[in-house]
Design a protein around this motif. Structure first.
Motif, PDB file in Angstrom:
ATOM      1  N   GLY A   1      48.621  26.722 -48.093  1.00  0.00           N
ATOM      2  CA  GLY A   1      48.731  25.950 -46.854  1.00  0.00           C
ATOM      3  C   GLY A   1      50.206  25.991 -46.317  1.00  0.00           C
ATOM      4  O   GLY A   1      50.238  25.189 -45.513  1.00  0.00           O
ATOM      5  N   TYR A   2      50.922  27.029 -46.670  1.00  0.00           N
ATOM      6  CA  TYR A   2      52.186  27.141 -46.091  1.00  0.00           C
ATOM      7  C   TYR A   2      52.556  28.604 -45.581  1.00  0.00           C
ATOM      8  O   TYR A   2      53.795  29.179 -45.444  1.00  0.00           O
ATOM      9  CB  TYR A   2      53.412  26.744 -46.956  1.00  0.00           C
ATOM     10  CG  TYR A   2      53.318  27.418 -48.385  1.00  0.00           C
ATOM     11  CD1 TYR A   2      54.094  28.543 -48.621  1.00  0.00           C
ATOM     12  CD2 TYR A   2      52.482  27.105 -49.508  1.00  0.00           C
ATOM     13  CE1 TYR A   2      53.632  29.335 -49.696  1.00  0.00           C
ATOM     14  CE2 TYR A   2      52.469  27.655 -50.744  1.00  0.00           C
ATOM     15  CZ  TYR A   2      53.119  28.957 -50.787  1.00  0.00           C
ATOM     16  OH  TYR A   2      53.157  29.492 -52.168  1.00  0.00           O
ATOM     17  N   HIS A   3      51.510  29.438 -45.057  1.00  0.00           N
ATOM     18  CA  HIS A   3      51.670  30.743 -44.668  1.00  0.00           C
ATOM     19  C   HIS A   3      52.542  30.721 -43.538  1.00  0.00           C
ATOM     20  O   HIS A   3      52.751  29.927 -42.572  1.00  0.00           O
ATOM     21  CB  HIS A   3      50.346  31.501 -44.076  1.00  0.00           C
ATOM     22  CG  HIS A   3      50.561  32.732 -43.688  1.00  0.00           C
ATOM     23  ND1 HIS A   3      50.744  33.731 -44.667  1.00  0.00           N
ATOM     24  CD2 HIS A   3      50.621  33.379 -42.645  1.00  0.00           C
ATOM     25  CE1 HIS A   3      50.801  34.958 -44.055  1.00  0.00           C
ATOM     26  NE2 HIS A   3      50.657  34.584 -42.590  1.00  0.00           N
ATOM     27  N   GLY A   4      53.481  31.484 -43.283  1.00  0.00           N
ATOM     28  CA  GLY A   4      54.578  31.733 -42.504  1.00  0.00           C
ATOM     29  C   GLY A   4      55.914  31.171 -42.888  1.00  0.00           C
ATOM     30  O   GLY A   4      56.877  31.101 -42.167  1.00  0.00           O
ATOM     31  N   HIS A   5      55.952  30.625 -44.125  1.00  0.00           N
ATOM     32  CA  HIS A   5      57.116  29.904 -44.447  1.00  0.00           C
ATOM     33  C   HIS A   5      57.514  30.410 -46.081  1.00  0.00           C
ATOM     34  O   HIS A   5      56.416  30.770 -46.605  1.00  0.00           O
ATOM     35  CB  HIS A   5      57.145  28.605 -44.611  1.00  0.00           C
ATOM     36  CG  HIS A   5      56.730  27.882 -43.554  1.00  0.00           C
ATOM     37  ND1 HIS A   5      57.618  27.554 -42.778  1.00  0.00           N
ATOM     38  CD2 HIS A   5      55.640  27.377 -43.080  1.00  0.00           C
ATOM     39  CE1 HIS A   5      56.982  26.634 -41.491  1.00  0.00           C
ATOM     40  NE2 HIS A   5      55.617  26.763 -41.631  1.00  0.00           N
TER      41      HIS A   5
ATOM     42  N   GLY B   1      52.063  44.030 -52.695  1.00  0.00           N
ATOM     43  CA  GLY B   1      52.896  43.273 -51.714  1.00  0.00           C
ATOM     44  C   GLY B   1      53.259  41.909 -52.317  1.00  0.00           C
ATOM     45  O   GLY B   1      53.571  40.943 -51.258  1.00  0.00           O
ATOM     46  N   ARG B   2      53.513  41.477 -53.489  1.00  0.00           N
ATOM     47  CA  ARG B   2      53.847  40.425 -54.076  1.00  0.00           C
ATOM     48  C   ARG B   2      55.219  40.082 -54.212  1.00  0.00           C
ATOM     49  O   ARG B   2      55.808  41.177 -54.804  1.00  0.00           O
ATOM     50  CB  ARG B   2      53.030  39.993 -55.377  1.00  0.00           C
ATOM     51  CG  ARG B   2      53.131  38.664 -55.903  1.00  0.00           C
ATOM     52  CD  ARG B   2      52.219  38.368 -57.048  1.00  0.00           C
ATOM     53  NE  ARG B   2      51.129  38.251 -57.000  1.00  0.00           N
ATOM     54  CZ  ARG B   2      50.363  37.360 -56.534  1.00  0.00           C
ATOM     55  NH1 ARG B   2      50.750  36.231 -56.070  1.00  0.00           N
ATOM     56  NH2 ARG B   2      49.116  37.712 -56.046  1.00  0.00           N
ATOM     57  N   SER B   3      55.890  39.126 -53.977  1.00  0.00           N
ATOM     58  CA  SER B   3      57.405  39.261 -54.076  1.00  0.00           C
ATOM     59  C   SER B   3      57.815  38.867 -55.491  1.00  0.00           C
ATOM     60  O   SER B   3      58.899  38.911 -56.000  1.00  0.00           O
ATOM     61  CB  SER B   3      57.881  37.988 -53.005  1.00  0.00           C
ATOM     62  OG  SER B   3      57.250  36.558 -53.307  1.00  0.00           O
TER      63      SER B   3
ATOM     64  N   VAL C   1      59.490  31.530 -59.162  1.00  0.00           N
ATOM     65  CA  VAL C   1      58.180  31.473 -58.620  1.00  0.00           C
ATOM     66  C   VAL C   1      58.473  31.401 -57.270  1.00  0.00           C
ATOM     67  O   VAL C   1      58.756  30.201 -56.479  1.00  0.00           O
ATOM     68  CB  VAL C   1      57.521  30.008 -59.089  1.00  0.00           C
ATOM     69  CG1 VAL C   1      56.083  29.875 -58.559  1.00  0.00           C
ATOM     70  CG2 VAL C   1      57.457  30.096 -60.538  1.00  0.00           C
ATOM     71  N   GLN C   2      57.912  32.322 -56.384  1.00  0.00           N
ATOM     72  CA  GLN C   2      58.147  32.406 -55.152  1.00  0.00           C
ATOM     73  C   GLN C   2      57.231  33.222 -54.308  1.00  0.00           C
ATOM     74  O   GLN C   2      56.195  33.840 -54.934  1.00  0.00           O
ATOM     75  CB  GLN C   2      59.598  33.408 -54.838  1.00  0.00           C
ATOM     76  CG  GLN C   2      59.587  34.891 -55.333  1.00  0.00           C
ATOM     77  CD  GLN C   2      60.811  35.416 -55.338  1.00  0.00           C
ATOM     78  OE1 GLN C   2      61.709  35.109 -55.968  1.00  0.00           O
ATOM     79  NE2 GLN C   2      60.905  36.551 -54.610  1.00  0.00           N
ATOM     80  N   ARG C   3      57.235  32.945 -52.947  1.00  0.00           N
ATOM     81  CA  ARG C   3      56.427  33.649 -51.984  1.00  0.00           C
ATOM     82  C   ARG C   3      57.039  33.759 -50.630  1.00  0.00           C
ATOM     83  O   ARG C   3      57.510  32.769 -50.141  1.00  0.00           O
ATOM     84  CB  ARG C   3      54.782  32.822 -51.970  1.00  0.00           C
ATOM     85  CG  ARG C   3      53.832  33.541 -51.100  1.00  0.00           C
ATOM     86  CD  ARG C   3      52.467  32.606 -51.185  1.00  0.00           C
ATOM     87  NE  ARG C   3      51.486  33.193 -50.503  1.00  0.00           N
ATOM     88  CZ  ARG C   3      50.512  34.138 -50.770  1.00  0.00           C
ATOM     89  NH1 ARG C   3      50.721  34.500 -52.027  1.00  0.00           N
ATOM     90  NH2 ARG C   3      49.637  34.660 -49.915  1.00  0.00           N
ATOM     91  N   ASP C   4      56.723  34.948 -50.163  1.00  0.00           N
ATOM     92  CA  ASP C   4      57.476  35.141 -49.026  1.00  0.00           C
ATOM     93  C   ASP C   4      56.487  34.680 -47.714  1.00  0.00           C
ATOM     94  O   ASP C   4      55.218  34.536 -47.834  1.00  0.00           O
ATOM     95  CB  ASP C   4      57.779  36.599 -48.544  1.00  0.00           C
ATOM     96  CG  ASP C   4      58.947  37.316 -49.702  1.00  0.00           C
ATOM     97  OD1 ASP C   4      59.809  36.206 -49.994  1.00  0.00           O
ATOM     98  OD2 ASP C   4      59.164  38.565 -49.864  1.00  0.00           O
ATOM     99  N   ALA C   5      57.242  34.637 -46.555  1.00  0.00           N
ATOM    100  CA  ALA C   5      56.506  33.935 -45.732  1.00  0.00           C
ATOM    101  C   ALA C   5      55.225  34.905 -45.034  1.00  0.00           C
ATOM    102  O   ALA C   5      54.057  34.219 -44.690  1.00  0.00           O
ATOM    103  CB  ALA C   5      57.209  33.711 -44.478  1.00  0.00           C
TER     104      ALA C   5
ATOM    105  N   GLU D   1      53.535  37.010 -47.019  1.00  0.00           N
ATOM    106  CA  GLU D   1      52.470  37.365 -48.048  1.00  0.00           C
ATOM    107  C   GLU D   1      51.159  37.282 -47.615  1.00  0.00           C
ATOM    108  O   GLU D   1      50.928  36.048 -47.298  1.00  0.00           O
ATOM    109  CB  GLU D   1      53.266  36.978 -49.298  1.00  0.00           C
ATOM    110  CG  GLU D   1      53.933  37.769 -49.969  1.00  0.00           C
ATOM    111  CD  GLU D   1      54.181  37.226 -51.438  1.00  0.00           C
ATOM    112  OE1 GLU D   1      53.610  36.924 -52.407  1.00  0.00           O
ATOM    113  OE2 GLU D   1      55.602  37.133 -51.763  1.00  0.00           O
ATOM    114  N   THR D   2      50.176  38.151 -48.129  1.00  0.00           N
ATOM    115  CA  THR D   2      48.737  37.701 -48.029  1.00  0.00           C
ATOM    116  C   THR D   2      48.122  37.846 -49.315  1.00  0.00           C
ATOM    117  O   THR D   2      46.783  37.739 -49.322  1.00  0.00           O
ATOM    118  CB  THR D   2      48.341  38.834 -46.946  1.00  0.00           C
ATOM    119  OG1 THR D   2      48.494  40.121 -47.393  1.00  0.00           O
ATOM    120  CG2 THR D   2      48.682  38.728 -45.541  1.00  0.00           C
TER     121      THR D   2
END
Length: 281
Positions: free
Chosen positions: A262-266, A171-173, A83-87, A89-90
């Protein structure tokens, strides 16, 4: 091992200490964890240095592996997903709506284990809402309208080509695999009895629930909306804050949950296993 259980003070949830999950557990410790899990519905274990082997071993103490059919496992594993999300991602946050995992399956999973590997310094909390508490506090005027109702569940809004994670989701990791099998319908009692505790709970929420058997669409929509507003009230909620090296396990049969952003950029990355149902719900 001597477990210490510290309740969250909210509607569910407890912290567990006094156990090393990177080592095999004796039957007495497993039984104590299961008892705490059934009582508190969400357990967190901080400061655990766990490998994927450890995560799989822990999962199997509580049931067989469940299926995660629309998310590919990580390389070299059959039962661990990332379960992941790159910094940068939009796309929409994965699972940012109230739900019970795979409630549109014929035999949904008993629970989920989620281990924090890369945790951002802000945001990314997971919310839970206690469906035993929501049912027990429910006004009789609403409960009487829900008793005996059968809900129709489907994953079509999420995992089909036209769904949230379908062909337009770029564009989803996370490696999400869409399939038209997600559009199949599955019936479950709206109020059901937990198979291990015998305690009644609401099962599922609008999103995966798209109707009620034998109820006209407009009436069903209004009733499900009323239910949703009740079952997700703040007094039934618990907000979990993550740390790296933390394992969380929750009971899919007594809760709804949702991710938050709430963690965009991380970057954010956790490994997940699913605890399969011991018997049909």
């Amino acid at each position: 091992m001597q477990l210490e259980i510290k309740p969250s003070g909210e509607a569910c949830g407890a912290d567990v200490s006094g156990v090393n999950l990177s080592e095999p557990l004796d039957p007495q410790t497993v039984a104590a964890i299961r008892a705490a899990w059934l009582e508190h519905h969400v357990l967190s274990f901080a400061d655990q240095a766990m490998s994927d082997d450890d995560l799989e071993r822990f999962t199997l103490y509580f049931g067989p592996f469940g299926e995660d059919p629309y998310i590919a496992p990580i390389n070299g594993r059959e039962h661990v997903i990332s379960v992941q999300r790159d910094a940068d991602e939009t796309v929409p946050i994965f699972a940012e709506t109230w739900h019970a995992d795979w409630s549109f399956h014929s035999n949904p999973p008993a629970g989920t284990c989620l281990y924090g590997i890369e945790i951002p310094p802000i945001g990314g909390d997971t919310l839970f809402v206690n469906q035993h508490a929501a049912l027990e506090a429910m006004p009789e005027s609403l409960r009487s309208k829900l008793e005996g109702k059968t809900a129709i569940h489907t994953g079509r809004s999420a995992y089909t080509r036209e769904g949230t994670y379908g062909t337009m989701d770029k564009g989803r990791s996370m490696d999400i695999r869409i399939s038209e099998t997600a559009a199949q319908m599955q019936a479950h009692d709206l109020i059901y009895v937990h198979p291990e505790t015998g305690r009644a709970a609401i099962y599922g929420a609008p999103g995966y629930i798209v109707g009620l058997e034998g109820v006209e669409e407009e009436e069903a929509g209004a009733l499900l909306g009323e239910l949703y507003r009740w079952q997700t009230r703040p007094q039934f909620q618990y907000r979990h804050k993550w740390q790296a090296g933390m394992l969380l396990m929750w009971d899919n049969r007594s809760l709804l949950h949702m991710a938050t952003g709430g963690y965009h950029g991380h970057n954010r990355r956790l490994h997940r296993t699913t605890i399969g149902a011991l018997r049909a719900a």
